[in-house]
Design an enzyme around this catalytic site. Structure first.
Site, PDB file in Angstrom:
ATOM      1  N   PRO A  94      16.501 -19.004  21.281  1.00 19.81           N
ATOM      2  CA  PRO A  94      16.925 -20.335  21.724  1.00 19.81           C
ATOM      3  C   PRO A  94      18.446 -20.436  21.756  1.00 19.81           C
ATOM      4  O   PRO A  94      19.136 -19.811  20.955  1.00 19.81           O
ATOM      5  CB  PRO A  94      16.349 -21.283  20.674  1.00 19.81           C
ATOM      6  CG  PRO A  94      15.969 -20.450  19.514  1.00 19.81           C
ATOM      7  CD  PRO A  94      15.775 -19.056  20.005  1.00 19.81           C
ATOM      8  N   GLU A  95      18.965 -21.231  22.691  1.00 16.62           N
ATOM      9  CA  GLU A  95      20.406 -21.447  22.759  1.00 16.62           C
ATOM     10  C   GLU A  95      20.762 -22.694  21.930  1.00 16.62           C
ATOM     11  O   GLU A  95      19.880 -23.403  21.447  1.00 16.62           O
ATOM     12  CB  GLU A  95      20.839 -21.582  24.219  1.00 16.62           C
ATOM     13  CG  GLU A  95      20.356 -20.372  25.025  1.00 16.62           C
ATOM     14  CD  GLU A  95      21.216 -19.993  26.219  1.00 16.62           C
ATOM     15  OE1 GLU A  95      22.330 -20.501  26.359  1.00 16.62           O
ATOM     16  OE2 GLU A  95      20.750 -19.139  26.993  1.00 16.62           O
ATOM     17  N   ARG A 117      22.395  -7.455  26.558  1.00 17.14           N
ATOM     18  CA  ARG A 117      21.652  -8.521  27.221  1.00 17.14           C
ATOM     19  C   ARG A 117      21.866  -8.392  28.723  1.00 17.14           C
ATOM     20  O   ARG A 117      22.864  -7.850  29.161  1.00 17.14           O
ATOM     21  CB  ARG A 117      22.158  -9.902  26.765  1.00 17.14           C
ATOM     22  CG  ARG A 117      22.190 -10.105  25.263  1.00 17.14           C
ATOM     23  CD  ARG A 117      20.817 -10.283  24.678  1.00 17.14           C
ATOM     24  NE  ARG A 117      20.170 -11.480  25.174  1.00 17.14           N
ATOM     25  CZ  ARG A 117      20.366 -12.695  24.678  1.00 17.14           C
ATOM     26  NH1 ARG A 117      21.212 -12.871  23.687  1.00 17.14           N
ATOM     27  NH2 ARG A 117      19.723 -13.734  25.173  1.00 17.14           N
ATOM     28  N   LYS A 163      23.576 -21.640  16.560  1.00 15.68           N
ATOM     29  CA  LYS A 163      22.135 -21.421  16.435  1.00 15.68           C
ATOM     30  C   LYS A 163      21.634 -21.629  15.000  1.00 15.68           C
ATOM     31  O   LYS A 163      20.502 -21.263  14.671  1.00 15.68           O
ATOM     32  CB  LYS A 163      21.800 -20.024  16.957  1.00 15.68           C
ATOM     33  CG  LYS A 163      22.188 -19.899  18.442  1.00 15.68           C
ATOM     34  CD  LYS A 163      22.066 -18.502  18.982  1.00 15.68           C
ATOM     35  CE  LYS A 163      22.553 -18.503  20.444  1.00 15.68           C
ATOM     36  NZ  LYS A 163      22.470 -17.177  21.064  1.00 15.68           N
TER      37      LYS A 163
END
Ligand SMILES: [Zn+2]
Length: 273
Positions: free
Chosen positions: A2-3, A258, A52
């Site tokens: 999740p961001e 990523r 986060k």
């Protein structure tokens, strides 16, 4: 993973349900049994996020520090809750609501000083009140690392994940491989302000939308995006699809472990100063 907007939304969800209320806490899985016992019967003062990281406050020197990592989930429901499964690390119940935490990387009881230390090692978060991009700029403007990698470095700026990084660079026409030190100050200020606005909208809608009004499916007469993350975006996971601005094919490449997505025409390497 999740961001940051998701974690800020979870902080808001906790405040709306539990702030100022006496909470019952259990660890059905058992891994947080000692911590849960120490906050059981306490009042939740507040909940806040930094990047986060989620912090649930239960009075002086009593914070539950949560990092969901890749697989963690937080779900809400009404109370009385159904019998918990043995995957629930922490269950909070109070005032007609319950929250179940499963599979986090971190769920620990920490002190004020330990919480301070976590804030100190994180970069500024565009969603935290009173933060500005100066601290991030000092690191970025001295770095030979690509701006795309810097945006994902939580020590530089906290809360930006893979979607917001790809989208904000597209929105400002910036080559993702541009070294941080070649970025101009006015470009950084625009990126910071845009991230704050986009991420605030992300908290509000609980999803990431980054396309401007003229590029929505309705405005362009195109079908809406189909993707498990939901919102309308320019380049994220649109490899090979036509750019919504220029029609060129969106490209992808691995960077900092990523996938990076960008439009080579709208974000040209030639734009380097
Ligand atoms: Zn383009």
């Amino acid at each position: 993973m999740p961001e940051g907007h998701t974690i800020h939304r979870l902080a808001l969800d906790h405040r709306e349900r539990f702030e100022g209320r006496t909470i019952r806490a259990t660890s059905p899985q058992g891994k947080f049994a000692a911590g849960a016992a120490l906050i059981d019967g306490a009042v939740m003062d507040t909940a806040e996020a930094h990047g986060k990281h989620l912090f649930l406050g239960f009075g002086p020197d009593r914070w539950v520090h949560i990092h969901l990592g890749l697989f963690g989930k937080l779900g809400f429901g009404t109370a009385p809750p159904p019998p918990p499964t043995d995957t629930v690390r922490l269950r909070l119940t109070g005032h007609g609501h319950h929250a179940d935490l499963r599979g986090p990387t971190t769920c620990a009881l920490i002190t004020d000083a330990e919480k301070r230390a976590i804030h100190d090692r994180l970069g500024p978060d565009p969603l935290r009140p009173g933060e500005d991009g100066d601290r991030a700029w000092r690191r970025i403007s001295r770095s030979r690392t690509t701006v795309a990698a810097l945006l994902l470095d939580q020590k530089v700026i906290a809360g930006v994940g893979n979607v917001y990084r790809a989208e904000v660079l597209f929105r400002h026409g910036i080559d993702p491989y541009l070294p941080g030190r070649d970025l101009r100050r006015d470009q950084w200020d625009a990126i910071w302000a845009d991230l704050a606005a986009l991420m605030r909208e992300g908290v509000r809608n609980n999803r990431i939308d980054t396309v401007r009004p003229e590029h929505t499916p309705e405005a362009m007469g195109r079908p809406p995006r189909v993707d498990d993350h939901g919102g309308e975006v320019y380049v994220y996971r649109r490899t090979g699809a036509p750019c919504l601005l220029c029609g060129d094919a969106v490209r992808t490449a691995g960077l900092a472990a990523r996938n990076l997505f960008w439009c080579p025409t709208c974000q040209p390497a030639a734009a380097r100063p």
